[in-house]
Motif scaffolding. Structure first.
Motif, mmCIF file in Angstrom:
data_model
loop_
_atom_site.group_PDB
_atom_site.id
_atom_site.type_symbol
_atom_site.label_atom_id
_atom_site.label_comp_id
_atom_site.label_asym_id
_atom_site.label_seq_id
_atom_site.Cartn_x
_atom_site.Cartn_y
_atom_site.Cartn_z
ATOM 1 N N ILE A 122 4.959 -11.902 14.425
ATOM 2 C CA ILE A 122 6.106 -12.793 14.569
ATOM 3 C C ILE A 122 7.358 -11.926 14.608
ATOM 4 N N TYR A 123 8.207 -12.157 15.584
ATOM 5 C CA TYR A 123 9.375 -11.298 15.778
ATOM 6 C C TYR A 123 10.413 -11.504 14.671
ATOM 7 N N PRO A 124 11.230 -10.472 14.410
ATOM 8 C CA PRO A 124 12.210 -10.555 13.314
ATOM 9 C C PRO A 124 13.120 -11.770 13.393
ATOM 10 N N GLU A 125 13.530 -12.134 14.609
ATOM 11 C CA GLU A 125 14.453 -13.260 14.741
ATOM 12 C C GLU A 125 13.851 -14.545 14.182
ATOM 13 N N PHE A 126 12.556 -14.716 14.338
ATOM 14 C CA PHE A 126 11.909 -15.940 13.875
ATOM 15 C C PHE A 126 11.623 -15.881 12.377
ATOM 16 N N ILE A 127 11.393 -14.685 11.854
ATOM 17 C CA ILE A 127 11.272 -14.547 10.400
ATOM 18 C C ILE A 127 12.591 -14.926 9.743
ATOM 19 N N GLN A 128 13.684 -14.462 10.324
ATOM 20 C CA GLN A 128 14.997 -14.735 9.745
ATOM 21 C C GLN A 128 15.387 -16.201 9.878
ATOM 22 N N ARG A 129 14.873 -16.881 10.899
ATOM 23 C CA ARG A 129 15.155 -18.311 11.019
ATOM 24 C C ARG A 129 14.447 -19.114 9.933
ATOM 25 N N ASP A 179 5.860 -21.489 8.956
ATOM 26 C CA ASP A 179 5.300 -22.464 8.032
ATOM 27 C C ASP A 179 5.322 -21.920 6.605
ATOM 28 N N PRO A 180 5.695 -22.734 5.617
ATOM 29 C CA PRO A 180 5.772 -22.243 4.231
ATOM 30 C C PRO A 180 4.461 -21.671 3.711
ATOM 31 N N ARG A 181 3.334 -22.146 4.231
ATOM 32 C CA ARG A 181 2.049 -21.630 3.774
ATOM 33 C C ARG A 181 1.818 -20.189 4.208
ATOM 34 N N LEU A 182 2.579 -19.740 5.208
ATOM 35 C CA LEU A 182 2.447 -18.369 5.700
ATOM 36 C C LEU A 182 3.529 -17.445 5.162
ATOM 37 N N LEU A 183 4.513 -18.019 4.516
ATOM 38 C CA LEU A 183 5.659 -17.226 4.080
ATOM 39 C C LEU A 183 5.269 -16.071 3.158
ATOM 40 N N PRO A 184 4.398 -16.264 2.156
ATOM 41 C CA PRO A 184 4.036 -15.123 1.299
ATOM 42 C C PRO A 184 3.353 -13.992 2.068
ATOM 43 N N HIS A 185 2.522 -14.345 3.040
ATOM 44 C CA HIS A 185 1.815 -13.327 3.819
ATOM 45 C C HIS A 185 2.792 -12.512 4.667
ATOM 46 N N VAL A 186 3.772 -13.187 5.251
ATOM 47 C CA VAL A 186 4.753 -12.488 6.079
ATOM 48 C C VAL A 186 5.690 -11.658 5.212
ATOM 49 N N ARG A 187 6.150 -12.223 4.113
ATOM 50 C CA ARG A 187 7.058 -11.482 3.228
ATOM 51 C C ARG A 187 6.414 -10.211 2.692
ATOM 52 N N ALA A 188 5.110 -10.243 2.489
ATOM 53 C CA ALA A 188 4.424 -9.070 1.945
ATOM 54 C C ALA A 188 4.461 -7.884 2.896
ATOM 55 N N LEU A 189 4.681 -8.148 4.192
ATOM 56 C CA LEU A 189 4.611 -7.083 5.193
ATOM 57 C C LEU A 189 5.935 -6.816 5.894
ATOM 58 N N ALA A 190 6.916 -7.697 5.725
ATOM 59 C CA ALA A 190 8.170 -7.590 6.470
ATOM 60 C C ALA A 190 9.246 -6.886 5.656
ATOM 61 N N ALA A 202 8.286 -4.586 10.529
ATOM 62 C CA ALA A 202 7.213 -4.321 9.576
ATOM 63 C C ALA A 202 7.625 -3.236 8.588
ATOM 64 N N ARG A 203 7.181 -3.388 7.356
ATOM 65 C CA ARG A 203 7.255 -2.287 6.396
ATOM 66 C C ARG A 203 6.090 -1.358 6.714
ATOM 67 N N GLU A 204 6.411 -0.214 7.274
ATOM 68 C CA GLU A 204 5.351 0.642 7.801
ATOM 69 C C GLU A 204 4.476 1.228 6.702
ATOM 70 N N ASP A 205 4.955 1.236 5.455
ATOM 71 C CA ASP A 205 4.142 1.755 4.358
ATOM 72 C C ASP A 205 3.291 0.669 3.706
ATOM 73 N N ALA A 206 3.427 -0.570 4.175
ATOM 74 C CA ALA A 206 2.708 -1.681 3.544
ATOM 75 C C ALA A 206 1.287 -1.775 4.077
ATOM 76 N N PRO A 216 12.712 -6.842 4.345
ATOM 77 C CA PRO A 216 13.618 -7.984 4.140
ATOM 78 C C PRO A 216 14.952 -7.841 4.858
ATOM 79 N N GLU A 217 15.345 -6.622 5.191
ATOM 80 C CA GLU A 217 16.633 -6.427 5.853
ATOM 81 C C GLU A 217 16.534 -6.565 7.363
#
Length: 519
Positions: A363-370, A376-387, A394-398, A389-390
Protein backbone atom coordinates in the motif's frame (compact mmCIF):
# COMPACT_ATOMS: atom_id res chain seq x y z
CA UNK A 1 4.91 15.89 -33.60
CA UNK A 2 6.55 19.32 -33.26
CA UNK A 3 3.45 20.95 -31.85
CA UNK A 4 2.68 18.05 -29.50
CA UNK A 5 6.24 18.07 -28.15
CA UNK A 6 6.02 21.81 -27.52
CA UNK A 7 2.76 21.41 -25.66
CA UNK A 8 4.31 18.66 -23.55
CA UNK A 9 7.32 20.88 -22.78
CA UNK A 10 5.01 23.74 -21.84
CA UNK A 11 2.95 21.56 -19.53
CA UNK A 12 -0.23 22.03 -21.55
CA UNK A 13 -2.91 19.35 -21.18
CA UNK A 14 -2.74 16.87 -24.05
CA UNK A 15 -5.70 15.43 -25.91
CA UNK A 16 -6.01 11.89 -27.24
CA UNK A 17 -4.81 12.83 -30.73
CA UNK A 18 -1.69 14.54 -29.40
CA UNK A 19 -0.98 11.66 -27.04
CA UNK A 20 -1.24 9.20 -29.94
CA UNK A 21 1.30 11.27 -31.87
CA UNK A 22 3.70 11.39 -28.92
CA UNK A 23 3.46 7.63 -28.41
CA UNK A 24 5.30 7.36 -31.73
CA UNK A 25 8.23 9.53 -30.59
CA UNK A 26 11.63 7.95 -31.23
CA UNK A 27 15.22 9.18 -31.29
CA UNK A 28 15.63 12.89 -30.54
CA UNK A 29 11.87 13.35 -30.30
CA UNK A 30 11.76 10.70 -27.58
CA UNK A 31 14.59 12.41 -25.69
CA UNK A 32 12.63 15.67 -25.80
CA UNK A 33 9.44 13.97 -24.63
CA UNK A 34 11.21 12.04 -21.87
CA UNK A 35 12.94 15.16 -20.55
CA UNK A 36 9.63 16.95 -20.04
CA UNK A 37 8.05 13.83 -18.52
CA UNK A 38 10.96 13.51 -16.08
CA UNK A 39 10.41 17.09 -14.95
CA UNK A 40 6.77 16.28 -14.22
CA UNK A 41 7.82 13.18 -12.25
CA UNK A 42 10.43 15.12 -10.28
CA UNK A 43 7.88 17.76 -9.32
CA UNK A 44 5.58 15.03 -8.04
CA UNK A 45 8.29 13.39 -5.95
CA UNK A 46 9.21 16.77 -4.49
CA UNK A 47 5.58 17.41 -3.56
CA UNK A 48 5.33 13.94 -1.99
CA UNK A 49 8.33 14.66 0.23
CA UNK A 50 10.64 12.09 -1.34
CA UNK A 51 12.67 13.88 -4.04
CA UNK A 52 15.07 11.68 -5.96
CA UNK A 53 13.52 8.43 -4.70
CA UNK A 54 12.53 5.45 -6.83
CA UNK A 55 10.57 2.83 -4.88
CA UNK A 56 10.06 -0.92 -5.04
CA UNK A 57 8.31 -3.58 -2.96
CA UNK A 58 10.16 -6.64 -1.64
CA UNK A 59 7.68 -9.45 -2.21
CA UNK A 60 6.97 -13.12 -2.61
CA UNK A 61 4.86 -14.36 -5.50
CA UNK A 62 2.11 -16.79 -4.45
CA UNK A 63 0.50 -18.43 -7.52
CA UNK A 64 -2.61 -19.62 -5.68
CA UNK A 65 -3.96 -21.36 -8.78
CA UNK A 66 -2.88 -21.48 -12.40
CA UNK A 67 -6.34 -22.40 -13.61
CA UNK A 68 -8.51 -19.74 -15.24
CA UNK A 69 -11.74 -19.44 -17.16
CA UNK A 70 -10.14 -17.05 -19.70
CA UNK A 71 -8.08 -17.89 -22.79
CA UNK A 72 -5.61 -15.04 -23.33
CA UNK A 73 -3.49 -15.81 -26.37
CA UNK A 74 -0.19 -14.63 -24.87
CA UNK A 75 -0.38 -16.20 -21.40
CA UNK A 76 1.91 -18.96 -20.12
CA UNK A 77 0.86 -18.63 -16.48
CA UNK A 78 -2.45 -20.40 -17.03
CA UNK A 79 -2.53 -24.15 -17.50
CA UNK A 80 -5.07 -27.01 -17.46
CA UNK A 81 -5.94 -29.59 -14.78
CA UNK A 82 -4.29 -32.48 -16.63
CA UNK A 83 -0.90 -30.78 -16.71
CA UNK A 84 -1.13 -29.95 -13.02
CA UNK A 85 -1.92 -33.57 -12.17
CA UNK A 86 0.92 -34.91 -14.30
CA UNK A 87 3.32 -32.54 -12.54
CA UNK A 88 2.09 -33.74 -9.16
CA UNK A 89 0.36 -30.48 -8.26
CA UNK A 90 -3.09 -29.80 -6.90
CA UNK A 91 -5.63 -27.54 -8.54
CA UNK A 92 -4.73 -24.87 -5.95
CA UNK A 93 -1.76 -24.39 -3.67
CA UNK A 94 -2.55 -25.95 -0.32
CA UNK A 95 -2.53 -23.80 2.83
CA UNK A 96 0.78 -25.39 3.83
CA UNK A 97 2.31 -24.50 0.45
CA UNK A 98 1.07 -20.92 0.72
CA UNK A 99 2.45 -20.48 4.22
CA UNK A 100 5.79 -22.08 3.33
CA UNK A 101 6.35 -19.46 0.62
CA UNK A 102 5.22 -16.66 2.92
CA UNK A 103 7.38 -17.77 5.87
CA UNK A 104 10.48 -18.09 3.73
CA UNK A 105 9.84 -14.64 2.29
CA UNK A 106 9.34 -13.10 5.71
CA UNK A 107 12.66 -14.57 6.85
CA UNK A 108 14.33 -12.85 3.87
CA UNK A 109 12.80 -9.48 4.73
CA UNK A 110 9.94 -9.54 2.23
CA UNK A 111 6.88 -7.57 3.27
CA UNK A 112 4.40 -8.22 0.44
CA UNK A 113 2.60 -11.44 -0.43
CA UNK A 114 1.43 -11.09 -4.03
CA UNK A 115 -1.50 -13.45 -4.62
CA UNK A 116 -1.82 -14.09 -8.35
CA UNK A 117 -4.35 -16.46 -9.85
CA UNK A 118 -6.66 -17.05 -12.77
CA UNK A 119 -10.18 -15.63 -12.96
CA UNK A 120 -12.87 -17.83 -11.38
CA UNK A 121 -11.51 -21.19 -12.59
CA UNK A 122 -14.43 -23.07 -11.04
CA UNK A 123 -16.69 -21.63 -13.76
CA UNK A 124 -14.73 -23.52 -16.42
CA UNK A 125 -13.04 -26.45 -14.71
CA UNK A 126 -15.04 -29.02 -12.69
CA UNK A 127 -11.76 -30.07 -11.04
CA UNK A 128 -11.38 -26.59 -9.55
CA UNK A 129 -14.91 -26.59 -8.17
CA UNK A 130 -14.47 -30.08 -6.73
CA UNK A 131 -11.25 -29.03 -4.98
CA UNK A 132 -12.91 -25.96 -3.45
CA UNK A 133 -15.95 -27.92 -2.29
CA UNK A 134 -13.75 -30.62 -0.76
CA UNK A 135 -11.84 -27.96 1.19
CA UNK A 136 -15.02 -26.21 2.33
CA UNK A 137 -14.96 -23.06 0.18
CA UNK A 138 -17.84 -21.66 -1.84
CA UNK A 139 -15.63 -20.17 -4.53
CA UNK A 140 -12.07 -19.14 -5.36
CA UNK A 141 -12.37 -15.75 -3.69
CA UNK A 142 -13.42 -17.36 -0.42
CA UNK A 143 -10.17 -19.34 -0.50
CA UNK A 144 -8.20 -16.20 -1.38
CA UNK A 145 -9.71 -14.44 1.63
CA UNK A 146 -8.93 -17.32 3.97
CA UNK A 147 -5.31 -17.56 2.82
CA UNK A 148 -4.82 -13.81 3.11
CA UNK A 149 -5.93 -13.95 6.75
CA UNK A 150 -3.59 -16.85 7.49
CA UNK A 151 -0.66 -15.03 5.90
CA UNK A 152 -1.41 -11.95 8.00
CA UNK A 153 -1.75 -13.91 11.22
CA UNK A 154 1.06 -16.41 10.76
CA UNK A 155 3.73 -14.43 8.87
CA UNK A 156 2.92 -10.71 9.01
CA UNK A 157 3.32 -10.27 5.25
CA UNK A 158 0.85 -7.82 3.72
CA UNK A 159 -1.33 -9.43 1.03
CA UNK A 160 -1.74 -7.77 -2.35
CA UNK A 161 -4.55 -9.52 -4.21
CA UNK A 162 -4.73 -9.98 -7.99
CA UNK A 163 -7.74 -12.28 -8.41
CA UNK A 164 -8.91 -10.73 -11.68
CA UNK A 165 -12.34 -9.24 -12.22
CA UNK A 166 -14.19 -8.52 -8.98
CA UNK A 167 -17.70 -7.30 -8.31
CA UNK A 168 -18.48 -4.57 -5.81
CA UNK A 169 -19.46 -7.30 -3.34
CA UNK A 170 -16.19 -9.14 -3.92
CA UNK A 171 -14.25 -5.98 -3.12
CA UNK A 172 -16.11 -5.64 0.18
CA UNK A 173 -15.25 -9.25 1.05
CA UNK A 174 -11.55 -8.81 0.34
CA UNK A 175 -10.86 -5.26 1.49
CA UNK A 176 -10.56 -6.17 5.20
CA UNK A 177 -7.83 -8.75 4.47
CA UNK A 178 -5.60 -6.88 2.01
CA UNK A 179 -4.18 -3.35 2.17
CA UNK A 180 -4.19 -3.19 -1.64
CA UNK A 181 -5.49 -5.02 -4.68
CA UNK A 182 -4.89 -4.85 -8.39
CA UNK A 183 -5.97 -5.74 -11.90
CA UNK A 184 -4.45 -4.60 -15.16
CA UNK A 185 -6.78 -2.73 -17.49
CA UNK A 186 -4.42 -3.77 -20.32
CA UNK A 187 -6.34 -1.96 -23.08
CA UNK A 188 -9.64 -0.31 -23.94
CA UNK A 189 -9.50 -1.74 -27.48
CA UNK A 190 -12.75 -3.72 -27.49
CA UNK A 191 -11.98 -5.23 -30.89
CA UNK A 192 -9.04 -7.16 -29.37
CA UNK A 193 -11.63 -8.89 -27.18
CA UNK A 194 -14.58 -9.17 -29.55
CA UNK A 195 -12.95 -10.08 -32.88
CA UNK A 196 -11.97 -13.70 -33.56
CA UNK A 197 -8.21 -14.06 -33.45
CA UNK A 198 -7.77 -11.15 -31.05
CA UNK A 199 -5.52 -11.69 -28.02
CA UNK A 200 -8.49 -11.54 -25.63
CA UNK A 201 -11.07 -13.33 -27.77
CA UNK A 202 -12.82 -16.01 -25.74
CA UNK A 203 -11.90 -14.37 -22.43
CA UNK A 204 -15.04 -13.02 -20.72
CA UNK A 205 -13.06 -11.15 -18.08
CA UNK A 206 -11.03 -9.16 -20.61
CA UNK A 207 -13.91 -7.08 -21.95
CA UNK A 208 -12.68 -3.49 -21.44
CA UNK A 209 -16.03 -2.23 -20.14
CA UNK A 210 -16.02 -4.94 -17.46
CA UNK A 211 -12.51 -4.08 -16.34
CA UNK A 212 -13.21 -0.36 -16.25
CA UNK A 213 -16.19 -1.07 -14.02
CA UNK A 214 -13.89 -2.93 -11.61
CA UNK A 215 -11.66 0.15 -11.40
CA UNK A 216 -14.67 2.33 -10.66
CA UNK A 217 -16.03 -0.06 -8.04
CA UNK A 218 -12.61 -0.23 -6.38
CA UNK A 219 -12.57 3.56 -6.23
CA UNK A 220 -16.07 3.68 -4.75
CA UNK A 221 -14.99 1.08 -2.21
CA UNK A 222 -11.89 3.06 -1.17
CA UNK A 223 -9.52 0.25 -2.17
CA UNK A 224 -5.94 1.33 -2.99
CA UNK A 225 -5.72 -0.17 -6.45
CA UNK A 226 -2.91 -1.00 -8.86
CA UNK A 227 -3.68 -1.15 -12.57
CA UNK A 228 -1.98 -0.47 -15.87
CA UNK A 229 -1.70 -1.05 -19.60
CA UNK A 230 -0.04 -3.77 -21.66
CA UNK A 231 1.48 -2.36 -24.83
CA UNK A 232 2.21 -4.16 -28.07
CA UNK A 233 -0.63 -6.70 -28.18
CA UNK A 234 -2.14 -5.31 -31.38
CA UNK A 235 -3.65 -2.05 -30.19
CA UNK A 236 -3.26 1.15 -32.21
CA UNK A 237 -1.56 4.24 -30.83
CA UNK A 238 -4.96 5.90 -30.56
CA UNK A 239 -6.29 2.95 -28.55
CA UNK A 240 -3.22 3.03 -26.32
CA UNK A 241 -3.76 6.73 -25.68
CA UNK A 242 -7.44 6.13 -24.97
CA UNK A 243 -6.51 3.52 -22.36
CA UNK A 244 -4.36 6.05 -20.52
CA UNK A 245 -7.10 8.68 -20.62
CA UNK A 246 -9.59 6.18 -19.19
CA UNK A 247 -7.20 5.49 -16.32
CA UNK A 248 -6.85 9.21 -15.71
CA UNK A 249 -10.61 9.63 -15.71
CA UNK A 250 -11.06 6.97 -13.04
CA UNK A 251 -8.11 8.23 -11.00
CA UNK A 252 -9.49 11.76 -10.95
CA UNK A 253 -13.01 10.64 -10.13
CA UNK A 254 -12.23 8.41 -7.15
CA UNK A 255 -8.58 9.02 -6.15
CA UNK A 256 -8.13 5.28 -5.69
CA UNK A 257 -5.53 4.29 -8.27
CA UNK A 258 -2.31 4.03 -6.29
CA UNK A 259 -0.09 2.90 -9.15
CA UNK A 260 -0.14 2.53 -12.94
CA UNK A 261 2.02 -0.14 -14.55
CA UNK A 262 3.19 0.37 -18.12
CA UNK A 263 4.19 -3.11 -19.26
CA UNK A 264 5.67 -4.20 -22.56
CA UNK A 265 4.47 -7.33 -24.35
CA UNK A 266 6.99 -10.16 -24.51
CA UNK A 267 6.19 -13.08 -26.81
CA UNK A 268 6.41 -16.52 -25.23
CA UNK A 269 6.78 -19.97 -26.78
CA UNK A 270 3.81 -22.32 -26.80
CA UNK A 271 1.31 -19.48 -27.04
CA UNK A 272 -0.89 -18.33 -29.91
CA UNK A 273 1.07 -15.04 -30.06
CA UNK A 274 4.54 -16.60 -30.01
CA UNK A 275 5.30 -15.14 -33.45
CA UNK A 276 4.33 -11.58 -32.58
CA UNK A 277 7.27 -9.18 -32.14
CA UNK A 278 8.08 -7.86 -28.69
CA UNK A 279 7.26 -4.26 -27.91
CA UNK A 280 10.49 -2.30 -28.44
CA UNK A 281 12.02 -0.58 -25.43
CA UNK A 282 11.86 2.86 -27.08
CA UNK A 283 8.16 2.21 -27.60
CA UNK A 284 7.87 1.39 -23.90
CA UNK A 285 9.77 4.54 -22.94
CA UNK A 286 7.46 6.67 -25.09
CA UNK A 287 4.41 5.06 -23.47
CA UNK A 288 5.82 5.76 -20.01
CA UNK A 289 6.55 9.39 -20.87
CA UNK A 290 3.09 9.93 -22.35
CA UNK A 291 1.52 8.24 -19.32
CA UNK A 292 3.42 10.64 -17.08
CA UNK A 293 2.16 13.66 -19.01
CA UNK A 294 -1.43 12.40 -19.00
CA UNK A 295 -1.59 11.14 -15.42
CA UNK A 296 0.40 13.99 -13.91
CA UNK A 297 3.02 14.47 -11.20
CA UNK A 298 1.12 12.77 -8.38
CA UNK A 299 0.71 9.48 -10.27
CA UNK A 300 2.96 6.59 -9.35
CA UNK A 301 4.14 4.93 -12.58
CA UNK A 302 5.93 1.58 -12.69
CA UNK A 303 7.77 -0.53 -15.24
CA UNK A 304 8.67 -4.13 -14.31
CA UNK A 305 12.49 -4.24 -14.14
CA UNK A 306 12.79 -7.85 -15.34
CA UNK A 307 11.21 -7.01 -18.71
CA UNK A 308 13.46 -4.12 -19.76
CA UNK A 309 16.75 -5.79 -20.70
CA UNK A 310 18.65 -3.74 -18.11
CA UNK A 311 17.70 -0.45 -19.82
CA UNK A 312 17.03 1.08 -16.43
CA UNK A 313 18.31 4.55 -17.30
CA UNK A 314 16.03 4.78 -20.33
CA UNK A 315 12.91 4.14 -18.26
CA UNK A 316 13.94 6.29 -15.31
CA UNK A 317 14.59 9.07 -17.79
CA UNK A 318 11.10 8.59 -19.25
CA UNK A 319 9.37 9.29 -15.94
CA UNK A 320 8.86 6.15 -13.84
CA UNK A 321 9.12 6.44 -10.07
CA UNK A 322 8.67 2.79 -9.08
CA UNK A 323 10.05 -0.62 -10.08
CA UNK A 324 7.15 -2.61 -8.65
CA UNK A 325 7.49 -5.84 -6.75
CA UNK A 326 10.86 -7.60 -6.78
CA UNK A 327 11.37 -10.96 -5.11
CA UNK A 328 14.60 -12.37 -3.71
CA UNK A 329 12.86 -15.75 -3.37
CA UNK A 330 10.20 -16.55 -5.96
CA UNK A 331 10.27 -16.23 -9.77
CA UNK A 332 7.93 -14.09 -11.81
CA UNK A 333 5.42 -16.84 -12.57
CA UNK A 334 3.79 -14.72 -15.29
CA UNK A 335 7.14 -14.15 -17.05
CA UNK A 336 9.17 -17.13 -15.82
CA UNK A 337 11.83 -16.70 -18.49
CA UNK A 338 12.68 -13.25 -17.09
CA UNK A 339 14.37 -13.45 -13.66
CA UNK A 340 14.14 -10.56 -11.24
CA UNK A 341 17.24 -8.38 -10.97
CA UNK A 342 19.10 -8.65 -7.67
CA UNK A 343 17.95 -5.84 -5.41
CA UNK A 344 21.51 -4.61 -4.87
CA UNK A 345 22.00 -4.44 -8.63
CA UNK A 346 18.71 -2.58 -9.03
CA UNK A 347 19.80 -0.08 -6.38
CA UNK A 348 23.14 0.44 -8.10
CA UNK A 349 21.60 0.94 -11.52
CA UNK A 350 19.03 3.31 -10.07
CA UNK A 351 21.83 5.29 -8.41
CA UNK A 352 23.61 5.61 -11.76
CA UNK A 353 20.64 7.71 -12.89
CA UNK A 354 20.88 9.92 -9.82
CA UNK A 355 18.10 8.32 -7.77
CA UNK A 356 17.94 6.42 -4.50
CA UNK A 357 16.12 3.09 -4.33
CA UNK A 358 13.77 2.84 -1.33
CA UNK A 359 11.53 0.02 -0.24
CA UNK A 360 7.80 0.65 0.07
CA UNK A 361 4.91 -1.49 1.22
CA UNK A 362 2.23 -2.92 -1.02
CA UNK A 363 0.00 0.00 0.00
CA UNK A 364 1.52 3.31 -1.05
CA UNK A 365 2.50 5.93 1.56
CA UNK A 366 -0.22 8.34 0.49
CA UNK A 367 -2.92 5.81 1.33
CA UNK A 368 -1.33 4.87 4.65
CA UNK A 369 -1.36 8.54 5.60
CA UNK A 370 -5.00 8.89 4.57
CA UNK A 371 -6.00 6.10 6.95
CA UNK A 372 -9.67 5.24 7.02
CA UNK A 373 -11.56 4.54 4.83
CA UNK A 374 -8.61 3.58 2.62
CA UNK A 375 -6.98 1.32 5.21
CA UNK A 376 -9.26 -1.06 7.07
CA UNK A 377 -8.79 -0.88 10.87
CA UNK A 378 -8.26 -4.65 11.01
CA UNK A 379 -5.12 -4.19 8.91
CA UNK A 380 -3.78 -1.14 10.69
CA UNK A 381 -1.56 -3.02 13.20
CA UNK A 382 0.01 -5.09 10.41
CA UNK A 383 0.79 -2.01 8.33
CA UNK A 384 2.05 0.04 11.27
CA UNK A 385 4.45 -2.74 12.19
CA UNK A 386 6.24 -2.36 8.85
CA UNK A 387 5.76 1.30 7.88
CA UNK A 388 8.01 4.22 8.71
CA UNK A 389 5.68 6.56 10.63
CA UNK A 390 7.22 9.66 9.05
CA UNK A 391 7.43 8.70 5.38
CA UNK A 392 4.93 5.86 5.02
CA UNK A 393 7.62 3.86 3.20
CA UNK A 394 8.80 0.50 4.50
CA UNK A 395 11.03 0.25 7.54
CA UNK A 396 13.80 -1.62 5.81
CA UNK A 397 15.09 -3.12 9.07
CA UNK A 398 11.67 -4.52 10.00
CA UNK A 399 11.00 -8.24 9.74
CA UNK A 400 7.33 -9.23 9.45
CA UNK A 401 5.81 -11.02 12.41
CA UNK A 402 2.36 -12.58 12.42
CA UNK A 403 -0.30 -10.57 14.23
CA UNK A 404 -3.91 -11.41 15.02
CA UNK A 405 -6.41 -10.30 12.44
CA UNK A 406 -9.33 -8.93 14.40
CA UNK A 407 -11.42 -5.90 15.17
CA UNK A 408 -9.26 -3.25 16.89
CA UNK A 409 -9.65 -3.09 20.67
CA UNK A 410 -10.76 0.52 20.51
CA UNK A 411 -13.44 -0.33 17.96
CA UNK A 412 -14.11 1.53 14.79
CA UNK A 413 -13.64 5.28 14.96
CA UNK A 414 -15.54 7.79 12.92
CA UNK A 415 -13.58 9.66 10.29
CA UNK A 416 -16.31 12.29 9.88
CA UNK A 417 -17.38 15.31 11.92
CA UNK A 418 -19.32 14.70 15.11
CA UNK A 419 -19.88 18.30 16.17
CA UNK A 420 -22.43 19.40 13.61
CA UNK A 421 -25.31 19.17 16.08
CA UNK A 422 -23.75 22.13 17.89
CA UNK A 423 -21.58 24.07 15.48
CA UNK A 424 -24.04 24.21 12.60
CA UNK A 425 -26.24 26.41 14.78
CA UNK A 426 -23.50 28.52 16.37
CA UNK A 427 -21.03 28.94 13.51
CA UNK A 428 -23.19 28.35 10.49
CA UNK A 429 -21.94 26.98 7.19
CA UNK A 430 -18.54 28.39 6.25
CA UNK A 431 -18.44 27.13 2.66
CA UNK A 432 -20.61 25.71 -0.09
CA UNK A 433 -19.45 22.16 0.69
CA UNK A 434 -17.66 20.15 3.35
CA UNK A 435 -13.86 20.48 3.52
CA UNK A 436 -13.22 16.85 2.62
CA UNK A 437 -15.68 16.86 -0.30
CA UNK A 438 -13.23 15.56 -2.91
CA UNK A 439 -11.91 12.84 -0.60
CA UNK A 440 -15.39 11.58 0.20
CA UNK A 441 -17.14 11.99 -3.13
CA UNK A 442 -14.27 12.10 -5.64
CA UNK A 443 -13.35 14.83 -8.08
CA UNK A 444 -16.59 16.69 -8.70
CA UNK A 445 -15.66 17.90 -12.17
CA UNK A 446 -14.88 14.34 -13.28
CA UNK A 447 -18.02 12.95 -11.67
CA UNK A 448 -20.19 15.70 -13.12
CA UNK A 449 -19.00 14.87 -16.62
CA UNK A 450 -19.84 11.20 -16.02
CA UNK A 451 -23.30 12.12 -14.72
CA UNK A 452 -24.08 14.65 -17.44
CA UNK A 453 -21.74 14.10 -20.40
CA UNK A 454 -21.38 17.10 -22.63
CA UNK A 455 -22.71 19.50 -20.01
CA UNK A 456 -19.31 20.46 -18.60
CA UNK A 457 -17.76 23.41 -20.46
CA UNK A 458 -14.47 22.58 -22.15
CA UNK A 459 -11.36 24.64 -21.45
CA UNK A 460 -9.67 26.35 -24.40
CA UNK A 461 -5.89 26.02 -24.30
CA UNK A 462 -3.88 29.23 -24.10
CA UNK A 463 -2.19 28.89 -27.51
CA UNK A 464 -5.52 28.27 -29.25
CA UNK A 465 -7.14 31.16 -27.39
CA UNK A 466 -4.29 33.47 -28.44
CA UNK A 467 -4.59 32.33 -32.06
CA UNK A 468 -8.35 32.91 -32.01
CA UNK A 469 -7.80 36.42 -30.70
CA UNK A 470 -5.34 37.16 -33.51
CA UNK A 471 -7.70 35.68 -36.10
CA UNK A 472 -10.49 37.92 -34.87
CA UNK A 473 -8.26 41.04 -34.89
CA UNK A 474 -6.33 40.49 -38.14
CA UNK A 475 -6.12 37.00 -39.67
CA UNK A 476 -3.41 38.13 -42.12
CA UNK A 477 -0.99 38.37 -39.18
CA UNK A 478 -1.44 34.81 -37.95
CA UNK A 479 1.91 33.11 -37.39
CA UNK A 480 2.64 29.57 -38.54
CA UNK A 481 2.38 28.28 -34.97
CA UNK A 482 -0.95 30.04 -34.49
CA UNK A 483 -2.31 28.62 -37.73
CA UNK A 484 -1.14 25.17 -36.68
CA UNK A 485 -2.89 25.58 -33.33
CA UNK A 486 -6.15 26.49 -35.06
CA UNK A 487 -5.92 23.38 -37.24
CA UNK A 488 -6.32 21.37 -34.02
CA UNK A 489 -9.24 23.40 -32.65
CA UNK A 490 -12.23 21.41 -31.47
CA UNK A 491 -15.24 21.82 -29.21
CA UNK A 492 -15.87 25.44 -28.15
CA UNK A 493 -12.64 26.54 -29.83
CA UNK A 494 -13.83 25.17 -33.17
CA UNK A 495 -17.20 26.87 -32.71
CA UNK A 496 -15.45 30.19 -32.11
CA UNK A 497 -13.15 29.67 -35.10
CA UNK A 498 -16.17 29.01 -37.32
CA UNK A 499 -17.88 32.14 -35.99
CA UNK A 500 -14.80 34.26 -36.80
CA UNK A 501 -14.50 32.72 -40.27
CA UNK A 502 -18.19 33.27 -40.95
CA UNK A 503 -17.95 36.91 -39.89
CA UNK A 504 -14.91 37.37 -42.14
CA UNK A 505 -16.74 35.83 -45.07
CA UNK A 506 -19.70 38.13 -44.48
CA UNK A 507 -17.45 41.22 -44.37
CA UNK A 508 -15.57 40.28 -47.55
CA UNK A 509 -18.21 38.82 -49.87
CA UNK A 510 -21.51 39.27 -48.08
CA UNK A 511 -24.14 36.58 -47.62
CA UNK A 512 -24.48 35.48 -51.23
CA UNK A 513 -23.28 31.94 -51.95
CA UNK A 514 -22.37 31.36 -55.59
CA UNK A 515 -22.06 28.24 -57.67
CA UNK A 516 -21.34 27.23 -61.26
CA UNK A 517 -22.99 24.63 -63.46
CA UNK A 518 -20.54 22.31 -65.21
CA UNK A 519 -21.05 19.72 -67.90
Amino acid sequence: MRRALKRARDGVALDVTEAAVLLQARGDDLKDLAASAARVRNAGLEAAGRPGVITYSRKVFIPLTRLCRDRCHYCTFVTVPGKLRRAGHGMFLSPDEVLKIAREGAAMGCKEALFTLGDRPEDRWPEAREWLEAEGYDDTLAYVRAMAIRVLEETGLLPHLNPGVMTWTDLQRLKPVAPSMGMMLETTATRLWSDPGGPHHGSPDKEPAVRLRVLEDAGRSNVPFTTGILIGIGESYEERADSLFELRKTARAYHGIQEVIVQNFRAKPDTAMRGMPDAELEELAAAIAVARHILGPSARIQAPPNLVDAEYALLIGAGIDDWGGVSPLTPDHVNPERPWPHIDELAARTAESGFTLRERLTIYPEFIQRGEPWLDPRLLPHVRALADPETGLAREDALPVGLPWQEPDEGFTSSGRTDLHATIDTEGRTGDRRDDFDEVYGDWEALREAAAPGMVPSRIDADVRQALSQAADDPTKLTDDQALALLHADGPALDELCRIADALRRDVVGDDVTYIVTR
